[in-house]
Design an enzyme around this catalytic site. Structure first.
Site, PDB file in Angstrom:
ATOM      1  CG  HIS A  62      32.455  54.422  40.015  1.00 61.74           C
ATOM      2  ND1 HIS A  62      33.778  54.337  40.382  1.00 61.74           N
ATOM      3  CD2 HIS A  62      32.468  54.453  38.643  1.00 61.74           C
ATOM      4  CE1 HIS A  62      34.535  54.311  39.311  1.00 61.74           C
ATOM      5  NE2 HIS A  62      33.774  54.367  38.233  1.00 61.74           N
ATOM      6  CG  ASP A  66      37.095  50.323  35.547  1.00 62.29           C
ATOM      7  OD1 ASP A  66      35.914  50.543  35.845  1.00 62.29           O
ATOM      8  OD2 ASP A  66      37.862  51.222  35.148  1.00 62.29           O
ATOM      9  CG  HIS A  67      36.526  51.703  39.756  1.00 64.13           C
ATOM     10  ND1 HIS A  67      37.467  52.536  40.320  1.00 64.13           N
ATOM     11  CD2 HIS A  67      36.498  52.021  38.430  1.00 64.13           C
ATOM     12  CE1 HIS A  67      37.976  53.327  39.388  1.00 64.13           C
ATOM     13  NE2 HIS A  67      37.404  53.037  38.235  1.00 64.13           N
TER      14      HIS A  67
HETATM   15 ZN   LIG Z   1      34.212  54.831  36.076  1.00 68.62          ZN
END
Ligand SMILES: [Zn+2]
Length: 304
Positions: A62, A66-67
Site C-alpha cells: 500500500h 513506510d512501505h
Molecule cells: Zn499503513
C-alpha cells in the site's frame, strides 16, 4: 529447493531503535521477491549481501510511506548501476502515477523497462505465475487500499517409491510414473500401476504476507493453512482501541488470526516505535499462538 524469507525491516511509521521500515526478501526456487520497500531497504540489501540487480519482482502492499519510500531510490540505483533487464512491480492503484512524476521531474529516462501492474483492491487476484509458483493478492482492511500477498508452490509431481524395485524401469517410464500415469507395454497391457510405484507428492509450501490491517477474520480463507504467516502486530493488547482506530492489529489479535487460520508459524512485525523492547510483544502473542517469532531484521525463516 530453498523457500525462505529474510527480514529487512519491521518497524512501523519511522526508523527507530535501529529498526528500519517494512521490507522483506522472499526466496523461492532461487528466485528473489522483494516485498514492500521502506526507505532503508537499499542499505539493508547491502548489509545482508543481497545483490539488488538480481531482484526482478517487487510487491508493494500500500501507499503509506513506510512501505514504499525506498522504491524510487532503488529504481534509480538500478538505473545508475546499468540495469538492462525488465523490472516487474506489482503495487496499488496510483503507484504508476507516482513513479512517472518522480522520473519526469528528475528528467530521468531509465535504461531498463518497468512493467508495473496495479492490483485491483477488494478481490483476490492472480498477479504472477511461473512453472512452479503463483502469487496472489488479497484485500486487507486498512485506512487506504492495502493488499496482502500469498506466494505458493504449485502442486508437485508424485515421487518414485525407492523401496520398490525400479532398476529395470526405463527412464521414460519413470517420468510417466512421476507424472501420475500408469505405464502400459506395447500390447497395451498394464505394466506398472502408478500407485504401486509412487508416493504422494511433497507438500506445496506457502508464505502469506499481511502488512497493515485491522483485525479482520475475512482474511482467514485466503491465508488458511500456510506454512508461515507474517502478520502485523503494531500494538500490545492494552492498546486494542488505538489499534482499531488506526486500522492496525494487536499481538493478541495477530495470534488469534494465526490460530483461526491454522497456520504453522506466525511472524509478527510492524512494531510501533513506542516499543523499544519487543520480547513482551512476543510473550503476549505466544499466549494465543505458541509458534510465533519476531520478524527481526537480518533474521531468516525457512520452510523445509
Ligand atoms: Zn499503513
Amino acid at each position: 529447493m530453498s523457500f525462505s524469507v529474510k527480514i529487512l525491516g519491521s518497524n512501523a511509521s519511522v526508523p527507530a531503535h535501529n529498526r528500519n521500515q517494512t521490507s522483506q526478501l522472499l526466496t523461492m526456487m532461487q528466485v528473489p521477491f522483494l516485498i514492500d520497500c521502506g526507505e532503508g531497504t537499499q542499505v539493508q540489501l547491502k548489509k545482508n549481501k543481497i545483490k539488488a540487480q538480481k531482484i526482478d519482482y517487487i510487491f508493494i502492499s500500500h501507499l503509506h510511506g513506510d512501505h514504499y519510500y525506498g522504491l524510487i531510490g532503488l529504481i534509480s540505483s538500478l538505473h545508475l548501476y546499468g540495469r538492462k533487464k525488465d523490472l516487474n512491480i506489482y503495487g496499488p492503484p496510483g503507484l504508476k502515477e507516482i513513479l512517472a512524476i518522480n522520473l519526469k521531474h528528475s528528467q530521468t529516462a531509465l535504461n531498463y523497462k518497468i512493467n508495473l501492474t496495479e492490483w485491483i483492491y477488494g478481490e483476490q487476484q492472480l498477479l504472477m505465475e511461473t512453472q512452479n509458483i503463483t502469487v496472489h493478492s488479497f484485500p486487507l482492511n486498512h485506512r487506504i487500499p492495502c493488499s496482502g500477498f500469498i506466494f505458493r508452490e504449485k502442486p508437485k509431481k508424485r515421487r518414485i517409491d525407492r523401496s520398490k524395485v525400479i532398476a529395470d524401469i526405463p527412464p521414460s517410464k519413470i517420468i510417466s510414473l512421476k507424472n501420475g500415469n500408469d505405464v502400459f507395454d506395447q500390447d497395451g497391457n498394464l505394466q506398472y500401476k502408478n500407485e504401486d510405484y509412487t508416493l504422494d507428492p511433497a507438500p506445496s509450501r506457502a508464505y502469506a504476507f499481511c502488512s497493515d490491517t485491522k483485525y479482520d477474520e475475512a482474511i482467514i480463507p485466503y491465508i488458511h493453512g500456510v506454512d508461515i504467516l507474517y502478520h502485523e502486530a503494531t500494538f500490545m493488547d492494552n492498546m486494542t482501541d488505538r489499534a482499531a482506530q488506526t486500522h492496525h492489529t494487536t499481538t493478541i489479535e495477530a495470534g488469534l488470526i494465526a490460530q483461526k487460520a491454522q497456520v504453522n508459524k506466525l511472524l509478527i512485525g510492524h512494531f510501533s516505535t513506542r516499543y523499544k523492547e519487543l520480547l513482551p510483544m512476543l510473550a503476549e502473542t505466544k499466549t494465543i499462538f505458541e509458534n510465533t517469532e519476531l520478524a527481526l531484521e537480518g533474521y531468516e525463516f525457512s520452510i523445509d
